[in-house]
Design a protein around this motif. Structure first.
Motif, short mmCIF file in Angstrom:
data_model
loop_
_atom_site.label_atom_id
_atom_site.label_comp_id
_atom_site.label_asym_id
_atom_site.label_seq_id
_atom_site.Cartn_x
_atom_site.Cartn_y
_atom_site.Cartn_z
N SER A 409 44.46 38.16 34.54
CA SER A 409 43.39 38.90 33.77
C SER A 409 43.79 40.29 33.74
O SER A 409 44.25 40.89 34.59
CB SER A 409 42.07 38.71 34.52
N GLN A 410 43.76 40.60 32.33
CA GLN A 410 43.95 42.17 32.02
C GLN A 410 43.17 43.29 33.02
O GLN A 410 43.79 44.03 33.26
CB GLN A 410 43.60 42.48 30.69
N GLY A 411 42.05 43.04 33.33
CA GLY A 411 41.22 44.06 33.94
C GLY A 411 41.34 43.53 35.58
O GLY A 411 40.49 43.73 36.49
N GLY A 412 42.63 42.74 35.95
CA GLY A 412 42.53 42.20 37.19
C GLY A 412 43.23 43.33 38.36
O GLY A 412 44.18 44.09 38.04
N GLN A 413 42.64 43.23 39.46
CA GLN A 413 43.32 44.09 40.55
C GLN A 413 42.95 43.23 41.87
O GLN A 413 42.00 42.72 42.13
CB GLN A 413 42.29 45.40 40.72
N HIS A 414 44.07 43.19 42.81
CA HIS A 414 43.80 42.38 44.04
C HIS A 414 43.83 43.33 45.37
O HIS A 414 44.40 44.47 45.24
CB HIS A 414 45.12 41.47 44.14
N PHE A 415 42.97 43.05 46.37
CA PHE A 415 42.82 43.65 47.60
C PHE A 415 43.10 42.71 48.65
O PHE A 415 42.84 41.60 48.77
CB PHE A 415 41.60 44.46 47.53
N THR A 416 43.73 43.44 49.72
CA THR A 416 43.95 42.66 50.71
C THR A 416 42.41 42.48 51.70
O THR A 416 42.22 41.57 52.32
CB THR A 416 45.01 43.15 51.91
N PHE A 417 41.95 43.86 51.77
CA PHE A 417 40.62 43.86 52.50
C PHE A 417 39.53 43.96 51.75
O PHE A 417 39.54 44.78 50.68
CB PHE A 417 40.67 45.25 53.63
N LYS A 418 38.25 43.63 52.19
CA LYS A 418 37.07 43.51 51.47
C LYS A 418 36.52 45.12 51.34
O LYS A 418 35.99 45.50 50.09
CB LYS A 418 35.82 42.93 52.09
N ALA A 419 37.01 45.96 52.25
CA ALA A 419 36.45 47.33 52.27
C ALA A 419 37.05 48.04 51.08
O ALA A 419 36.42 48.75 50.63
CB ALA A 419 36.86 48.17 53.80
N SER A 442 35.31 30.39 48.19
CA SER A 442 35.03 29.44 49.11
C SER A 442 34.18 29.67 50.30
O SER A 442 34.09 31.18 50.72
CB SER A 442 36.22 28.33 49.58
N ARG A 443 33.62 28.70 51.15
CA ARG A 443 32.93 28.91 52.10
C ARG A 443 33.56 29.80 53.08
O ARG A 443 33.11 30.82 53.80
CB ARG A 443 32.26 27.86 52.81
N SER A 444 34.86 29.58 53.27
CA SER A 444 35.98 30.48 54.22
C SER A 444 36.05 31.82 53.88
O SER A 444 36.67 32.63 54.76
CB SER A 444 37.03 29.65 54.60
N SER A 445 35.76 32.03 52.63
CA SER A 445 36.05 33.56 52.20
C SER A 445 35.14 34.40 52.51
O SER A 445 34.99 35.57 52.54
CB SER A 445 36.34 33.49 50.56
N ALA A 446 34.00 33.98 52.84
CA ALA A 446 32.85 34.41 53.25
C ALA A 446 32.50 35.81 52.48
O ALA A 446 32.34 37.01 52.84
CB ALA A 446 32.80 35.10 54.85
N MET A 447 32.41 35.55 51.08
CA MET A 447 32.19 36.60 50.18
C MET A 447 30.82 36.99 50.16
O MET A 447 30.53 38.28 49.34
CB MET A 447 32.47 35.91 48.68
#
Ligand code: ATP
Ligand code: UDP
Ligand code: MG
Length: 458
Positions: A409-419, A442-447
């Motif tokens: 996605s054009q407006g996409g940005q990835h992070f390793t940490f939630k902070a 998913s449940r394991s991502s604890a978003m």
């Protein structure tokens, strides 16, 4: 629970009595059943299961002290209390549930699917409540332990029961549906959820289709006409059983379909068509997928005696289920859709459709979708493509596989940490007066960590 004597329990589980004779076991009436030593009812039976962390046979002395009047175990335990000894306590639990179900006069509906099981369950129960006392699965207790625990809650007062069946592997639903013996059964839809346990989408279809093997002789089978596996499922059915199809499209010759759909931001209006006529419905939930869920719930409810008026009333009084597209207003104009309970490709796309209808600057915050096996990268990329096409302004991802979403996605940005993701997200929220955010994984991502952090900030 429908009271049972310990003698009956020994009979239906093919168990042997220990520390009690048949005559006394006949007199000993069990009023409740527990599998957790931390929650014991007096006059109850304790079933000792062994799990990944504990073997509940270690807690027998403790449960006796807490007031349990008998225990069901897989070997003699050196504690002076009435015992039923069986080969396998998990299977024995299923046998007791099956027996209790056979004693109940309630009309029982069962449902499975990849997504929307809990949503459809809540909708169906909300409708049937208007027809009579209705038991329904608590939360997500939909497996080989949760289903019997739900059936244990049946009492003679219940006129209806709505039971959610989940599957992680082939044979699981064949097992649970055999104890539920539903009057009506539904497969809500099929996506790649839990594909790791099944090998392929065909494997998922087979596993979900097992629900029809337990359907009552004159029961009703309900299909989503978008499913490709209906011919395969029909092999489980006989001519004495009714078959109903539902579809979002009027053209599919469906028994249940919507017309005049008006999708508002957080609610939906439509005309519901059924074999018994049409009715205007206002659904206080967002998204076209919830219309499909409402069609499925209406079919289940109508099949066991609900009227169109019950359906209208039951659907209009629904409340969003926490964690499932649950709207949270942070401050005026800033809305978070908390969809953090779980995710698969189908539900991510359903969520994105809802987000695309919401006002202002649109942000998609995504974590990983788990258990997708070798299709994982492909499924994540597909979600990214949908987010891009839906015109989402900012796509922020965190985790591992979710990077493929932001890459597409054009407006996409990835992070390793939630902070780090939050450090980007919070200023974005401050820059725009009107913002809509979908948070999902998913449940394991604890978003929910993200939603909770936002709630604290605003
Ligand atoms: P689980 O397998 O975890 O028990 P479930 O099948 O019970 O899940 P829900 O809890 O109702 O499903 O919803 C889970 C997610 O799927 C939510 O994000 C919800 O918005 C989405 N969803 C619900 N219904 C549908 C549907 N018909 N199609 C696609 N996505 C859906
Ligand atoms: N259990 C119990 N008391 C405890 C801990 C566990 O009765 O203090 C029971 C629990 O309810 C379950 C069984 O022991 O029926 C196995 O527990 P575990 O947590 O291993 O099960 P899991 O849910 O992980 O399969
Ligand atoms: Mg569920």
């Amino acid at each position: 629970m429908i009271p049972l004597s310990l003698e009956t329990i020994a009979q239906v589980t093919q168990g042997a009595l220990n520390n009690i004779g048949h005559e006394q076991a006949h007199q000993l009436i069990i009023q409740s059943i527990s599998t957790d030593s931390r929650k014991i009812d007096e006059s109850g039976l304790f079933i000792a299961l062994s799990g990944e962390r504990f073997d509940a046979h270690d807690f027998i002395a403790d449960v006796k002290d807490k007031g349990a009047i008998a225990v069901l175990v897989n070997h003699k335990v050196d504690v002076d209390c009435p015992q039923v000894i069986v080969k396998d306590t998990r299977l024995a639990m299923g046998a007791i549930a099956q027996h209790l179900r056979s004693l109940s006069q309630a009309k029982v509906v069962a449902l499975t699917g990849s997504s929307g099981k809990t949503s459809v369950k809540e909708m169906t129960a909300s409708i049937l409540r208007h027809c009579g006392e209705t038991l329904y699965t608590h939360g997500n207790l939909n497996n080989d332990i949760g289903v019997p625990l739900t059936l244990f809650r049946l009492t003679p007062e219940y006129r209806f029961a709505v039971i959610e069946l989940g599957a992680n592997h082939i044979g699981e639903i064949a097992y649970t549906v055999d104890m539920v013996k539903p009057d009506s059964a539904l497969v809500n839809n099929l996506f790649s959820a839990h594909i790791e346990g099944f090998g392929s989408l065909a494997g998922i279809a087979k596993a979900k289709g097992e629900i029809f093997t337990g359907l009552k002789e004159q029961g009703t089978a309900i299909f989503n006409l978008e499913s490709h596996d209906i011919p395969q499922w029909k092999q489980h059915l006989t001519e004495r059983q009714t078959q109903w199809g539902f579809s979002l499209s009027e053209q599919d010759n469906a028994d249940f379909y919507p017309t005049n759909i008006v999708v508002n931001q957080l609610t939906t209006d439509f005309t519901l068509h059924t074999p018994e006529g049409a009715v205007e419905v206002t659904l206080p939930l967002p998204g076209r997928h919830n219309i499909a869920n409402a069609l499925a719930a209406s079919a289940l409810a109508l099949s066991v005696g609900a009227t169109l008026e019950d359906i209208k009333l039951g659907l209009s009084t629904l409340k969003a289920v926490p964690g499932r597209l649950y709207p949270v207003e942070l401050t005026a104009g800033k809305i978070v859709l908390d969809d953090t309970y779980n995710a698969n490709d189908g539900s991510m796309i359903a969520g994105l459709q809802v987000l695309s209808q919401l006002p202002g600057f649109k942000i998609f915050v995504a974590g990983d979708m788990a258990e997708l096996g070798k299709d994982s990268e492909k499924c994540h990329r597909e979600v990214g493509i949908v987010a891009d096409k839906a015109g989402i302004d900012s796509v922020l991802t965190v985790g591992n596989y979710s990077q493929f979403i932001s890459q597409e996605s054009q407006g996409g940005q990835h992070f390793t940490f939630k902070a780090d993701l939050l450090a980007k997200l919070i200023p974005l929220l401050q820059q725009h007066d009107v913002v809509s955010i979908l948070v999902k994984g998913s449940r394991s991502s604890a978003m929910e960590d993200i939603v909770n952090a936002l709630k604290e900030c605003f």
